[in-house]
Design a protein around this motif. Sequence first.
Motif, PDB file in Angstrom:
ATOM      1  N   UNK A   1       4.799  21.613  25.183  1.00  0.00           N
ATOM      2  CA  UNK A   1       5.397  22.374  24.569  1.00  0.00           C
ATOM      3  C   UNK A   1       3.837  22.971  22.936  1.00  0.00           C
ATOM      4  N   UNK A   2       4.473  23.743  22.930  1.00  0.00           N
ATOM      5  CA  UNK A   2       3.640  23.580  21.153  1.00  0.00           C
ATOM      6  C   UNK A   2       3.968  22.666  19.407  1.00  0.00           C
ATOM      7  N   UNK A   3       4.875  22.928  19.751  1.00  0.00           N
ATOM      8  CA  UNK A   3       6.091  21.997  18.803  1.00  0.00           C
ATOM      9  C   UNK A   3       5.246  20.586  18.744  1.00  0.00           C
ATOM     10  N   UNK A   4       5.053  20.452  20.254  1.00  0.00           N
ATOM     11  CA  UNK A   4       4.240  19.059  20.486  1.00  0.00           C
ATOM     12  C   UNK A   4       2.711  18.397  20.471  1.00  0.00           C
ATOM     13  N   UNK A   5       2.005  20.351  20.457  1.00  0.00           N
ATOM     14  CA  UNK A   5       0.764  20.456  20.260  1.00  0.00           C
ATOM     15  C   UNK A   5       0.254  20.565  18.787  1.00  0.00           C
ATOM     16  N   UNK A   6       1.402  21.004  18.966  1.00  0.00           N
ATOM     17  CA  UNK A   6       1.175  21.480  16.714  1.00  0.00           C
ATOM     18  C   UNK A   6       1.324  19.246  16.327  1.00  0.00           C
ATOM     19  N   UNK A   7       2.067  19.198  16.052  1.00  0.00           N
ATOM     20  CA  UNK A   7       2.149  17.888  15.824  1.00  0.00           C
ATOM     21  C   UNK A   7       1.416  16.809  16.235  1.00  0.00           C
ATOM     22  N   UNK A   8       0.520  16.415  17.371  1.00  0.00           N
ATOM     23  CA  UNK A   8      -0.098  15.782  17.676  1.00  0.00           C
ATOM     24  C   UNK A   8      -1.564  15.973  17.037  1.00  0.00           C
ATOM     25  N   UNK A   9      -1.160  17.496  16.710  1.00  0.00           N
ATOM     26  CA  UNK A   9      -3.061  17.759  16.331  1.00  0.00           C
ATOM     27  C   UNK A   9      -3.501  17.686  15.247  1.00  0.00           C
ATOM     28  N   UNK A  10      -2.193  17.794  14.135  1.00  0.00           N
ATOM     29  CA  UNK A  10      -1.594  17.321  12.891  1.00  0.00           C
ATOM     30  C   UNK A  10      -1.702  15.880  12.719  1.00  0.00           C
ATOM     31  N   UNK A  11      -1.418  15.550  13.835  1.00  0.00           N
ATOM     32  CA  UNK A  11      -1.471  13.424  13.803  1.00  0.00           C
ATOM     33  C   UNK A  11      -2.653  12.859  14.116  1.00  0.00           C
ATOM     34  N   UNK A  12      -3.682  13.710  15.100  1.00  0.00           N
ATOM     35  CA  UNK A  12      -4.408  13.607  15.166  1.00  0.00           C
ATOM     36  C   UNK A  12      -4.913  12.353  16.285  1.00  0.00           C
ATOM     37  N   UNK A  13      -4.162  12.980  17.231  1.00  0.00           N
ATOM     38  CA  UNK A  13      -3.649  12.175  18.653  1.00  0.00           C
ATOM     39  C   UNK A  13      -4.353  13.605  19.528  1.00  0.00           C
ATOM     40  N   UNK A  14      -4.606  14.289  19.291  1.00  0.00           N
ATOM     41  CA  UNK A  14      -5.039  15.369  19.818  1.00  0.00           C
ATOM     42  C   UNK A  14      -5.780  16.319  19.040  1.00  0.00           C
ATOM     43  N   UNK A  15      -6.610  16.852  19.359  1.00  0.00           N
ATOM     44  CA  UNK A  15      -7.832  17.380  19.002  1.00  0.00           C
ATOM     45  C   UNK A  15      -7.480  18.898  18.708  1.00  0.00           C
ATOM     46  N   UNK A  16      -7.566  19.808  19.991  1.00  0.00           N
ATOM     47  CA  UNK A  16      -7.769  21.059  19.278  1.00  0.00           C
ATOM     48  C   UNK A  16      -6.058  21.650  20.111  1.00  0.00           C
ATOM     49  N   UNK A  17      -5.818  22.564  19.719  1.00  0.00           N
ATOM     50  CA  UNK A  17      -4.892  23.730  20.140  1.00  0.00           C
ATOM     51  C   UNK A  17      -4.265  24.733  19.918  1.00  0.00           C
ATOM     52  N   UNK A  18      -4.078  25.725  20.713  1.00  0.00           N
ATOM     53  CA  UNK A  18      -3.514  27.452  20.042  1.00  0.00           C
ATOM     54  C   UNK A  18      -2.260  27.400  20.545  1.00  0.00           C
ATOM     55  N   UNK A  19      -0.886  28.569  19.331  1.00  0.00           N
ATOM     56  CA  UNK A  19      -0.857  29.089  19.760  1.00  0.00           C
ATOM     57  C   UNK A  19      -0.049  30.248  18.529  1.00  0.00           C
ATOM     58  N   UNK A  20       0.918  30.871  19.201  1.00  0.00           N
ATOM     59  CA  UNK A  20       1.422  31.784  18.650  1.00  0.00           C
ATOM     60  C   UNK A  20       1.726  31.711  16.819  1.00  0.00           C
ATOM     61  N   UNK A  21       0.687  32.768  16.208  1.00  0.00           N
ATOM     62  CA  UNK A  21       0.866  33.191  14.753  1.00  0.00           C
ATOM     63  C   UNK A  21       2.542  32.734  14.026  1.00  0.00           C
ATOM     64  N   UNK A  22       3.728  33.069  14.638  1.00  0.00           N
ATOM     65  CA  UNK A  22       4.911  32.704  14.215  1.00  0.00           C
ATOM     66  C   UNK A  22       4.914  31.613  14.208  1.00  0.00           C
ATOM     67  N   UNK A  23       4.353  31.286  15.186  1.00  0.00           N
ATOM     68  CA  UNK A  23       4.654  29.401  15.047  1.00  0.00           C
ATOM     69  C   UNK A  23       4.349  28.611  13.876  1.00  0.00           C
TER      70      UNK A  23
END
Length: 343
Positions: A81-103
Motif C-alpha cells: 500500500x501507500x505507506x509501504x511504497x513511501x517507505x520503500x522509496x525513501x529507503x531506495x528499494x523502490x524508485x518511484x511512487x505517487x500518492x495523495x498529498x494528505x499522506x
Amino acid sequence: MQIGKPLFRLAVTAAASLSVCLALTATVAAQEVKARTLKFAFSLAADHPLGQGAQKFADLVAEKSGGKMRVSIYANAVLGGDPQNLSAVRGGTLDFTSMATGLLAGIDKRFMVFDLPFLFNDAREAYAVSDGPVGKRLLDGLADHGLVGLGIWDLGFRNMTNSRRPITGVQDFQGLKIRVIAAPVYIEMFKTLGANPVPMTFGEVYGALESKAIDGQDNPVGVIQSAKFAEVQKYLSLTRHIYTGMPFLMSKKTWDGMSPAERQIILDAANEAKQQERKISQTKEAVAIDDLRKLMQVNEPSPQAVDGLRQAVKPVVDKFAGEIGTDVMQQVATELSALRAKR
C-alpha cells in the motif's frame, strides 16, 4: 561574391570542428546514460488516469534514453500500500511512487494545505497552486526526507459513495462509517460532519465495502469507476469536497546515483507525463459520471447544501491552518486571489 581559398579552408575546418564537437557531445551524453531498470509502484489501477500517466512516463524515459533506461510499472498495490511504497522509496528499494498529498502530511505538515475542504473552486486553481511557488516550495522540501518531488499529478475532486443513503447535506453524514486516508485533515473533517472515519489503505477498501465493515468512502469519480466500487455501493453524491493532488515521488538515493543527463531525462519525462495525465483525468471525469449513472444512484447537493457543508467544516480549516503555517496559508490565499481576479 567568391570566397578566397584561405577563408574557404577556414570555414571548412570550422564546420568539421563543430561536427566533431557535436559528435563528442553526443557520445559523452550517451555514455552518461547507463542501462538500468527502475520500478514505479502505486495503489491505483493501471487503467486509471494515473496508471496511464505512469505508462506515458515509462514510454518517455525509454524514448529519451535511447532504450537504455526502462521503467517497470506495478499498479494495484501489488508491492504494498501507500505507506509501504513511501517507505520503500525513501529507503531506495523502490524508485518511484505517487500518492495523495494528505499522506505526505505525516512527514511535512505543510502538505495539508492541499487537502483543506473546499479550498479550490476548480482544477485550474488546483493546477496553478500545485505548479506555482507553493507547490515548488513543498516539493523541494521533500529532499530532507529522502524524496525528490517531480511534480503533482491529478487525482481530482473527491465525492462520496455509500450503501445507505444519498448525501444531500450535513445531516446525511450522521453515523456513517467512512473509510478515509490516514491523514489528520480527513479524519477531523468527517468527525466534524458526524461520520465515523475509518483510516484504511486503498487496497483494503473494496473488501471492506463488500463485507459492510464500512458504509462508504470518498474518492474522485475516476477512482470510483476504475476500482469498481459501483459493485458494492449504491449511492454516489457529487460533493466535490476536497481536491486531491498526487505528488510524483522519486527516491533521492536513486536520483543521487544518476548523471546530469539521466536526471534531465527523468525531469523532462515527468513534466510531459504530468500534462498528459491531467488531460486524461479531466476528460475521463465527465465520462465516468455518465457511466456511473447507469450503475448507481447519483445526486448532486444543491449550492445551498454545499454552503452548509463549507460552513460546517470551517473549524477544521481554522484548526489545521495553524499547523500548516501562516506563511504557507497566506501564500496560497494570495495566489488564489490573483487567479480569481483574472476571471
